[in-house]
Design an enzyme around this catalytic site. Structure first.
Site, short mmCIF file in Angstrom:
data_model
loop_
_atom_site.label_atom_id
_atom_site.label_comp_id
_atom_site.label_asym_id
_atom_site.label_seq_id
_atom_site.Cartn_x
_atom_site.Cartn_y
_atom_site.Cartn_z
N ASN A 9 72.12 103.35 -10.09
CA ASN A 9 71.31 103.64 -11.28
C ASN A 9 71.92 104.86 -11.96
OD1 ASN A 9 69.42 104.18 -13.21
ND2 ASN A 9 67.85 104.92 -11.80
N TRP A 10 72.61 104.62 -13.06
CA TRP A 10 73.30 105.72 -13.74
C TRP A 10 72.37 106.55 -14.62
CZ3 TRP A 10 78.49 103.02 -15.61
CH2 TRP A 10 79.33 102.86 -14.51
N LYS A 11 71.12 106.16 -14.74
CA LYS A 11 70.15 106.92 -15.56
C LYS A 11 70.74 107.21 -16.94
CE LYS A 11 68.42 108.88 -11.30
NZ LYS A 11 67.25 109.48 -10.74
N HIS A 96 60.92 101.70 -12.50
CA HIS A 96 61.54 102.89 -11.87
C HIS A 96 60.56 104.06 -11.99
CE1 HIS A 96 64.14 106.32 -11.21
NE2 HIS A 96 64.88 105.50 -10.49
N GLU A 98 60.88 107.01 -12.82
CA GLU A 98 60.98 107.82 -14.05
C GLU A 98 60.32 107.09 -15.22
OE1 GLU A 98 65.18 108.53 -13.61
OE2 GLU A 98 64.69 109.70 -11.83
N GLU A 165 61.24 103.27 -3.34
CA GLU A 165 61.77 104.57 -3.73
C GLU A 165 60.64 105.60 -3.75
OE1 GLU A 165 65.65 104.34 -5.99
OE2 GLU A 165 64.10 104.10 -7.50
N GLY A 171 66.15 112.18 -6.56
CA GLY A 171 66.80 113.29 -7.25
C GLY A 171 66.43 114.65 -6.69
N SER A 207 67.74 109.93 -2.96
CA SER A 207 68.70 110.90 -2.42
C SER A 207 69.62 110.31 -1.35
CB SER A 207 67.97 112.14 -1.90
OG SER A 207 67.33 112.81 -2.96
C1 PEP Z 1 67.19 106.52 -8.50
O1 PEP Z 1 67.38 106.96 -9.61
O2 PEP Z 1 66.71 105.38 -8.36
C2 PEP Z 1 67.51 107.36 -7.33
C3 PEP Z 1 67.25 106.91 -6.14
O3 PEP Z 1 68.08 108.57 -7.61
P1 PEP Z 1 68.77 109.58 -6.54
O4 PEP Z 1 69.67 108.74 -5.67
O5 PEP Z 1 69.51 110.56 -7.37
O6 PEP Z 1 67.66 110.17 -5.73
#
Ligand code: PEP
Length: 246
Positions: A9-11, A96, A98, A165, A171, A207
């Site tokens: 997931n490049w956000k 997601h 976010e 998640e 993050g 993470s």
């Molecule tokens: C994500 O954005 O779905 C995610 C798991 O981010 P990170 O790996 O940076 O925690």
């Protein structure tokens, strides 16, 4: 043989020219591995560049990070399932954390987005997970079950992937332990089995890095990982997608 999915997931990172540079490095070193797929969820503007880069590889796939539930219309700034598909997407994230916590996406909207994804021929990757306050209040399984019910309904119709998640792990540098993740994955698996959908893949996200991926993937309940920060650098991501699951 166990099959694993690594999803990036490049956000809000990596524009089209950066995506092309990423794949110039990535494709040079990453040959297809048996039972291992790598999916990319770039920002909408980069879907076409990613889809073009991976078009000759059946183990790689481009996806959208979010879609609107309507196929078209006056929704400034949004993209629909058919638009994402036209750019080359074959999957989309839905719900997601976010989207839920920064943009206020509701449980009901995730249900509409899963249905819209299926109508557009996109494979939905439904993200579920609890906040720290919910975990500390012992509400993890109630929250996750409510999210599954709202997005997928009483009978799971969609060919879908679920990503567990925990919000407190995304993050933050604080990943769930393999045991924490496995406990929730087992509950999700039971929910799926009750709906005759036992074989649906369940990923863990939060993470994940090259340092903890092997330990997490040693847990057989995980069918792969969804990765944000550690998917942005092509050499780090190359190392991560080659993780040997003990
Ligand atoms: C994500 O954005 O779905 C995610 C798991 O981010 P990170 O790996 O940076 O925690």
């Amino acid at each position: 043989m166990r099959s694993l999915l690594f999803a990036a997931n490049w956000k809000m990172h990596i524009g089209p020219s950066e995506a092309r540079a990423f794949f110039a490095t990535f494709l040079r070193s990453h040959t297809a591995q048996p039972n291992r797929e790598v999916w990319f969820f770039p920002p909408a503007v980069s879907i076409e560049a990613v889809a073009t880069a991976v078009r000759e590889r059946s183990d790689l796939r481009a996806g959208a990070q979010d879609i609107h539930w309507e196929p078209k219309g006056a929704f400034t700034g949004a993209i629909s399932g058919p638009l994402a598909a036209q750019a080359g997407a074959r999957a989309t994230l839905v719900g997601h954390s976010e989207r839920r916590h920064v943009f206020g996406e509701t449980y009901e909207q995730t249900g509409k987005k899963v249905a819209a994804a299926v109508r557009a021929g996109l494979h939905p990757v439904l993200c579920v997970g609890e906040t720290l306050a919910q975990r500390e209040a012992g509400e993890t399984l109630t929250v996750v079950t409510r999210q599954l019910d709202a997005a997928l309904g009483a009978s799971v119709q969609a060919d879908v992937t679920i990503a567990y998640e925990p919000v407190w792990a995304i993050g933050t540098g604080r990943n769930a332990t393999p045991q924490d993740a496995a406990d929730v994955h087992r509950a999700i698996r039971t929910w799926l089995t009750d709906r005759k959908a036992r074989t649906i893949r369940i990923l863990y996200g939060g993470s994940v890095t090259t340092k903890n991926a092997a330990e997490l993937l040693a847990e057989r309940e995980l069918d792969g990982v969804l990765v944000g920060g550690a998917s942005l650098d092509p050499s780090g991501w190359l190392e991560l997608v080659r993780t040997t699951a003990a």
